[in-house]
Structure formats: structure tokens, C-alpha cells
Scaffold this motif. Structure first.
Motif, PDB file in Angstrom:
ATOM      1  N   GLN A  52     -19.129 -12.980  26.169  1.00 47.79           N
ATOM      2  CA  GLN A  52     -19.514 -13.707  24.955  1.00 47.79           C
ATOM      3  C   GLN A  52     -20.313 -14.941  25.343  1.00 47.79           C
ATOM      4  N   PRO A  53     -21.636 -14.815  25.416  1.00 52.88           N
ATOM      5  CA  PRO A  53     -22.437 -15.945  25.894  1.00 52.88           C
ATOM      6  C   PRO A  53     -22.814 -16.950  24.813  1.00 52.88           C
ATOM      7  N   LEU A  83     -22.292 -20.012  22.935  1.00 49.02           N
ATOM      8  CA  LEU A  83     -21.484 -21.231  23.048  1.00 49.02           C
ATOM      9  C   LEU A  83     -20.784 -21.599  21.741  1.00 49.02           C
ATOM     10  N   VAL A 116     -19.735 -19.656  19.364  1.00 50.00           N
ATOM     11  CA  VAL A 116     -18.581 -18.790  19.136  1.00 50.00           C
ATOM     12  C   VAL A 116     -17.435 -19.212  20.047  1.00 50.00           C
ATOM     13  N   LEU A 117     -17.767 -19.492  21.322  1.00 47.82           N
ATOM     14  CA  LEU A 117     -16.731 -19.898  22.277  1.00 47.82           C
ATOM     15  C   LEU A 117     -16.052 -21.192  21.830  1.00 47.82           C
ATOM     16  N   LYS A 118     -16.857 -22.167  21.458  1.00 45.15           N
ATOM     17  CA  LYS A 118     -16.285 -23.453  21.035  1.00 45.15           C
ATOM     18  C   LYS A 118     -15.536 -23.314  19.715  1.00 45.15           C
TER      19      LYS A 118
END
Lengths: 98, 98, 98, 98, 98, 98
Positions: free
Chosen positions: B55-56, B58, B60-62
């Protein structure tokens, strides 16, 4: 994990099937890699291709992606599979010690 | 864990992508570390970078972080991945016995 | 497991942060212990300190504890992480055979 | 898995605490056993005592038992922890080959 | 994982039972394979046949498939089992190093 | 995984208890088997007998079976435990290489 026999000749029924290359279980046919980075990439591929073999329908795979890839717990679970595959690959390569 | 092909040229579509450094699968390119502490830090990094590769995005990750990082079960799951990665790194380093 | 950069200078924003000692990834700096009992204690610590590094906010950690520590499934999951860490430590110590 | 400091002097606050014997992390102080059967029993004990150390309140432990011990998924999860502990013990004992 | 004794003479009660071939726990009777690809295929089979042994009712197996095989989390879990089986097979084969 | 002391003299209270044979942790008392097939069968037994030891009430075990054995996720979880047990048994037997 039961293989539904009826899915095998999948393309015949119009399923949008994963490409043959993506169905190979061990891409390249070997666990040996030159570098840890390549070993890690192979770990990711092994995990992906397992999933392709269990579920070869591209539309189903793509349909599920938005959900799992934005769910932290699913990403952590995926990372665990990669970690396990990498254990095998790293041992195979003597941990690239030299 | 299916790789959505359409995400690869991600920056082209304006995705706030993880930096190239954070996409390297094995930062430093080696499993060898001088100390167990550094080995442990590498284990954390390996796990994180796997997730970056799946999952690159950012954002979505944050976006997922507040939720999982305050959920004990998710933290325990993350700790398990680190434990598995560390097994590999520790074995690679002969457990830093000397 | 994405590291939120904004959390790093955490004490600056008034977060009740885990102590520096509890952030060390390998307390004592070595996997070697004199006894299996100490090895087991180290396994517990490794797991805890991983979690501290992912979630350094003491209030969040303490807030989650009542829930997970009274949920059998969470306790079993935590025990699994300890079991994995212990595999590494036991191997490092030659299983304290002599 | 965060250790709530306030729980340590637990008996002082009237908690019905797990006995000191049940808090020892490695009962017997060794991973060596004469037989696989004893090794397996030790694996069960290691897992149990980890949980005692994370949650030393007997009432909480007993309160959770009826639920998890009648839930197949929880039993399977518990069996997995035992399997992992046993890997370590079996390796320590050279798999009791002779 | 308890074996319901009453299910053993399953065909007698008209259950649509997994074929005898699919009930063999180690198809081929050996962990040795010529190539990593074959080793990987064996890993998939070992996992499947375990499940056949726990649940030999074909109708139940096929009934559950549409659901799990389109659920990313289930696919990841299945991939993890394959990864663990492959660790064993790869070690058995010396990682096909030569 | 806490052992409820009150359950030990279980037959005294009329519990329909797992047979003594099914409570032995390592049936046969050894990890050595002649064939991979037998090793795999032992892996299944080890996992089952662990569960018998945690939950020796046959009625509870049988009561839970219909549910878990028709749930793919539970079957996959059970298969994972078997895979881990098999790793130990296969290593013990030198992977039946000769």
C-alpha cells in the motif's frame, strides 16, 4: 482452500483469469537470489502467486483489493505472510552473508 | 495481496506516494547488523516497508494509523510480524553471540 | 505499522510518552541470558518494547490494557508473540543445554 | 502487552492473584525433559504462565475461561501457541531421538 | 479440531465424501521434490488435504468456498498456511540449492 | 488457557470426559514415525490432544464442531496448527530423507 474443480477450465467460462505467468508458484524456478532485496521481492511474489492459485479470478482479486489494502489489520496480516516466506528464502541463500 | 497494476505509476495520478527510500524492501541492502538493537530496528523497518510496497499511498497509511495503533489486538499482531522478521535477522547474524 | 512522522517529537506536544528505557528495542543489548527464566523474561520485554515503539503514547497503551488483558483471545495472541520471541532467544542461547 | 505498573503490588489491593508458582515463567527452570510427553506438558505450562504474567488476576482469568474454552476458534488459537512452544522445547531436547 | 467419531463411516450415511486420494495426508508419500515449483505445489496440497481430513464432506467444503475465496483476509490466511508448509518442504529438500 | 482447577476431577461431577487415551499429549510417546504420512497423522493428533487437554468436556467439543468445521476460516486456522506441528515432527525425523 478446497479447489473447486469446476473453476479449472476457467477461461472457457469467460472468467478474467490471472495470466499464466502470475500462476507460476515459484517465479524464476529457484529460491536463490543475488541480494536480500531480490529475496524480499521474491517473498512478496511467492505470497501473491499462492493467492492467484487459490483464487485465479482477476475480477474477484481486484474487487477485494481496495478493502483489504486500506485496512491496517489486513496489511499486517499480509506482511506476516511475506515475513514467513522470507525466512525460507533467506535460509536458502545462507542469509547472503558473504 | 494482489498488485493492482493501475497503481504502479501512482505519482502520475496525484497519489501522495511513500518516498522511494521507504519503498526499498531491505534498507541498507543487508541483513547484517552490528548489534541486536540494530537488528531489531531492521526488523521493524522490514515489516514497515513490506506494507509500503503493498500500500504505497501515504494518505491511506496515515488514515489507518490512528485506529490500529490504539487497538491492542492490532499492536500485538504488528509485534508478531516484527518477531518473525527478527528471527530471520538474528539467525543471519549468528545471534550476535560474540 | 506506518510510522507517523509527526509523532516523533512527541514530548514536545505534551504526549505522556513511554520512558526512554522502555523504548530500547533490546533491553540489555544482548540476547544472551544465564537461565531460561531470564530468557523468557527477555521475550516478554522484547514484545512489549516493540509495541512501545509502534505506539509510544502511555495513555493510549494504558487505555487499551483493561480491555485486551481481560479478553482471553487477546491474551492468547500476546502469548503467541512471546512464544515466537522465545524461539529466537532460546536458539541464541543454545537452549541453555549445559 | 503493556505492563500496568499499578498492578504489580497487586495483593496489596486485594486482587485474587495467581500463585507465585504459577508466575514462574519456566517451571522447573529448564527446557530439558525426559520424554516428549513431558516436553508437551511443559509447552502447555509455558503458554499458561505467560498469560499469568500478563494477567495475574485469577478472577479475570477464570471469568474468561468458560467463554474461550467452549469456542473452537479460541481453542485452535491456544493450540497454536502450544505448537510454537513445543517447537522450541523439542529442538532443545534434540527431538528425544535416542 | 475434535474428530466426530460418527462422521467416520461417512459414506454410509450418504455424505458426498472427499475422494480417498484427496484424503491422503502426504500425496506421493514423500517431502522430496525435484524443483521448488513442485515443492510449492506440494505445500498447497498438504494444506488442502489437512482440511479434507478435518472436514471430509465435499458439499460443506464447496459450500464454503465462494465466501472465503473472495475474501482477501481468508486468502491471506490460506497463503500463510502454504508458507508454513513450504518452509518444511524447502528445508527437507535442502532448498534445492544445487 | 488458564486451567480451571475445579474441572480436574471432572468425571466426579458427571462430565462426559474425553477418554484417557485422547488426553495423552504425545500418542505413542515419540515424535519418530516411519513415513511422512504417519508423521502428518501424528501432527493432527498432537493438535487434537492439546485441545482435549484444554477442554476435556466431550459435549462441549462436539457441540462446537458443526460450527467450526463448516467455517472455512476455522478450517484454515486448524490447518495452520497442523502445519506448525508437522514442522517439528518432520525436523525430528530428518524429513524422512532416506
Amino acid at each position: 482452500m478446497h479447489r473447486a474443480e469446476s473453476e479449472r477450465p476457467a477461461t472457457l467460462c469467460g472468467m478474467n483469469r490471472v495470466s499464466d505467468d502470475d500462476m507460476v508458484l515459484v517465479p524464476g524456478g529457484s529460491l536463490m537470489t543475488k541480494t536480500p532485496e531480490q529475496g524480499r521481492a521474491l517473498a512478496l511474489m511467492l505470497a501473491r502467486h499462492t493467492i492467484h492459485n487459490i483464487q485465479p479470478d482477476l475480477d474477484v482479486l481486484k474487487g477485494g483489493r481496495p478493502n483489504y489494502s486500506s485496512t491496517p489489520d489486513s496489511l499486517i496480516d499480509a506482511a506476516r505472510v511475506v515475513a514467513i516466506e522470507f525466512q525460507t528464502i533467506a535460509a536458502a541463500n545462507g542469509y547472503w552473508r558473504d
